[in-house]
Design an enzyme around this catalytic site. Structure first.
Site, mmCIF file in Angstrom:
data_model
loop_
_atom_site.group_PDB
_atom_site.id
_atom_site.type_symbol
_atom_site.label_atom_id
_atom_site.label_comp_id
_atom_site.label_asym_id
_atom_site.label_seq_id
_atom_site.Cartn_x
_atom_site.Cartn_y
_atom_site.Cartn_z
ATOM 1 N N LYS A 62 5.736 36.558 -15.039
ATOM 2 C CA LYS A 62 4.276 36.640 -14.978
ATOM 3 C C LYS A 62 3.667 35.729 -16.033
ATOM 4 O O LYS A 62 3.994 35.840 -17.219
ATOM 5 C CB LYS A 62 3.820 38.089 -15.196
ATOM 6 N N LEU A 318 0.491 58.390 -20.471
ATOM 7 C CA LEU A 318 -0.638 59.086 -19.863
ATOM 8 C C LEU A 318 -0.974 60.382 -20.579
ATOM 9 O O LEU A 318 -2.105 60.866 -20.484
ATOM 10 C CB LEU A 318 -0.339 59.377 -18.391
#
Length: 489
Positions: A62, A318
C-alpha cells in the site's frame, strides 16, 4: 498483537506468564485490513520476515489512500505515504508548488509524489534510503492484509514465545475487595484465570474496562456522524493497485481494499440518513466481483474511553475507542497503545502518575486522528444530500479550525508535537479537499518565476520517469512466492 509484542519484548522477564483467552464462538470485526507505514516497524520489532508475512496473510502493498468523489463527484486525489517534490531554499516544496499555481501552472499536487504516480499505475518498490537523490529515498509503504490470517500468524508467534492460549468465553470477573482491581476472570466452562494485569481486547463491549472499571466514554458523534458499517468481501476484479480506495457515497463512504485472493469492501454510513437495507444494496451494487458471503453489519459510536487504563485493566483496540477507518488508523491505535504499555509496564504497585500519563497520551492519539478525519468531511463542496450538507456546515473542532485558517492565509502546515499525521498528510488532504491558500512562504520568491516553473517541470519529469521504471506490484508479489488469484474472465 498484544500477546505477540509483550512476549517478544518482555518474554524473558522472571516470573512473567502471559495467558491469551480467546473464544472461537465470538466473532471478530475482522475488517481492519488496511494499515499505515508504522505497521512496518511493528512487524520488524516482532522479527517477522516480510516475504513470509506477505504470503501467510495474503497481503498486498500500500502506497497511499485514494479518495474518490470526496470534494465533488468526479474528483479524486491520493493521500500518499512519502513526500512531495523536493524541499528547496530551506522551505517545504509545496510553497514552490503554490507559487507555480499563482504563475499559471495548474499541475495537480499528485504529480509530484512517487507514491501516487506509481500507485495509480499499479507499481511498487521498497524505499531506497541509500539513494538520497532519488524520489525512492523518501517513499513510505504499508500493507493490506487478511486480518483473520494476520491474527493467526501472530498467535503462532506468541505461542512460540511461550504465551499460553486458552479457549473460552469470559462470563464474569472477580474483583479484589481492597483495591478494586480485577483479581480473576471466569470462563463459561467454570475455569478461573487469575492475573496481575488484564488487557481488555473484548471489542466494543469493553467487558472489563467499562463493564467492571466503568472508564466512561467520550462520544464524538457530533463531528463524525457515521455510526454504522456493512462489509462484504468479493472476488478479485478491476485493478490491484497498491492503494486503499475510499469513495464518497450519499450518506458516508465505501472502502475498497485489494488483497491477493479477494477484495475487502464496506460502506460506512450514518443511520440517520440511510437505512441498513439501502446501505447493503448500495454496497452490493458497487463491487468489482461476485460477493463472497452475506453482508455483515456493525454498529459503533465515534469516540474513546475517557480512561484506557483503570486499576490493573488496560483497554486495547475497540475496547479503548473507535474512529472510522477512513485513514486506516484502527490497527495503528492498537500498535501505539501496545508500545505505550511496554514503556509504562507496571510493577505491582501500579503507579497512578504513570497510568495518568498513559491515559493522557491515549486521549491525545484519538484527538489528533479525530481532527484529521473531520477535515475530510468539513472541507467538501458536496451539496447532493442532507448528510453532506450537515458535514460541510458543521463547526470544526478548534484545532482543525486553526489549521485550516493558517493554511488559508499563507499555505503553512503545522504539526503539533508528536501527532500521528505529518505535514505531508495534512497538506495532501487539505489540498485534495479543496482548501485554498491565498499566499505562500516569502522564501519561494528567492527563485525567479522562470526557474520556479523549470524546477517544477523537472521534478515532475523525474517522478514520472522513476515510476515508469518500477515493477508492477503483482510481479513483486510473485517474486516472493505469493499465489495471486486473478479476476474471473
Amino acid at each position: 498483537m498484544a500477546a505477540a509484542a509483550i512476549s517478544r519484548v518482555l518474554g524473558e522477564m522472571p516470573g512473567l506468564a502471559i495467558e491469551l483467552v480467546e473464544s472461537e464462538a465470538i466473532g471478530t470485526v475482522g475488517v481492519g485490513e488496511a494499515t499505515i507505514p508504522q505497521i512496518v516497524l511493528f512487524n520488524k520489532m516482532l522479527g517477522i520476515d516480510e516475504a513470509e508475512f506477505m504470503r501467510e496473510t495474503r497481503a498486498t502493498y500500500k502506497l497511499g489512500i485514494e479518495f474518490v468523489d470526496w470534494l465533488h463527484p468526479g474528483h479524486r486525489y491520493v493521500h500518499p505515504f512519502g513526500s512531495y517534490g523536493l524541499d528547496m531554499k530551506g522551505i517545504e516544496f509545496h510553497h514552490f508548488w503554490l507559487k507555480g499555481r499563482a504563475l499559471g501552472d495548474a499541475t495537480p499536487l499528485d504529480a509530484y509524489s512517487l507514491a501516487i504516480v506509481a500507485g495509480v499505475q499499479g507499481r511498487f518498490a521498497h524505499p531506497r534510503p541509500d539513494q538520497p537523490g532519488s524520489p525512492l529515498s523518501k517513499l513510505g509503504y504499508a500493507f493490506q492484509f487478511d486480518a483473520g490470517l494476520y491474527a493467526r500468524f501472530l498467535r503462532r508467534l506468541a505461542e512460540a514465545n511461550g504465551v499460553r492460549r486458552t479457549e473460552g468465553r469470559i462470563v464474569t470477573a472477580e474483583r479484589d475487595a481492597e483495591n478494586g482491581h480485577v483479581a480473576a476472570v471466569v470462563l463459561d466452562s467454570g475455569t478461573r484465570i487469575a492475573g496481575d494485569l488484564f488487557i481488555d481486547c473484548s471489542g466494543f463491549r469493553g467487558l472489563l474496562i467499562e463493564g467492571e472499571m466503568q472508564a466512561g466514554f467520550e462520544d464524538w458523534s457530533q463531528w463524525l456522524p457515521c455510526d454504522r458499517a456493512v462489509a462484504v468481501p468479493c472476488a478479485n476484479g478491476g485493478d490491484r493497485q497498491p492503494l486503499t480506495r475510499s469513495t464518497a457515497r450519499a450518506a458516508g463512504w465505501q472502502w475498497r481494499i485489494p488483497l491477493q485472493h479477494r477484495i475487502g469492501n464496506g460502506y460506512v454510513y450514518a443511520s440517520a440518513h440511510l437505512s441498513d437495507d439501502e446501505a447493503a444494496a448500495t454496497l452490493l451494487a458497487h463491487l468489482d466481483g461476485a460477493p463472497l458471503g452475506d453482508p455483515r453489519f456493525l454498529r459503533f459510536a465515534a469516540g474513546h474511553r475517557r480512561r484506557a487504563w483503570v486499576g490493573n485493566v488496560v483497554a486495547l483496540g475497540l475496547a479503548g475507542g473507535f474512529l472510522e477507518p477512513l485513514e486506516s488508523t484502527s490497527i495503528h491505535l492498537v500498535q501505539s497503545a501496545i508500545a505505550r504499555l511496554l514503556t509504562y509496564w507496571p510493577t505491582q504497585r501500579f503507579d497512578q502518575r504513570e497510568i495518568d500519563r498513559f491515559n493522557a497520551a491515549h486521549v491525545a492519539d484519538y484527538l489528533d486522528i479525530r481532527d484529521f478525519l473531520v477535515l475530510h468531511y468539513k472541507a467538501t463542496q458536496r451539496r447532493d444530500s442532507a448528510f453532506w450538507d450537515y458535514c460541510r456546515t458543521l463547526a470544526p473542532p478548534p484545532g482543525l479550525a486553526e489549521k485550516l485558517a493558517i493554511f488559508g492565509a499563507n499555505g503553512r502546515v503545522f504539526r503539533e508535537g508528536e501527532e500521528l499525521f505529518t505535514e505531508t498528510s495534512w497538506l495532501s488532504v487539505m489540498v485534495g479537499q479543496g482548501a485554498v491558500a491565498s499566499g505562500y512562504h516569502p522564501a519561494a520568491d528567492l527563485l525567479s518565476d522562470a526557474e520556479t516553473l523549470a524546477r517544477l517541470a523537472h521534478i515532475r519529469h523525474v517522478v514520472a520517469e522513476t515510476a515508469a521504471l518500477l515493477p508492477a506490484q503483482d510481479d513483486v508479489l510473485r517474486r516472493i512466492g505469493c499465489d495471486l488469484l486473478e479476476a474471473a474472465a
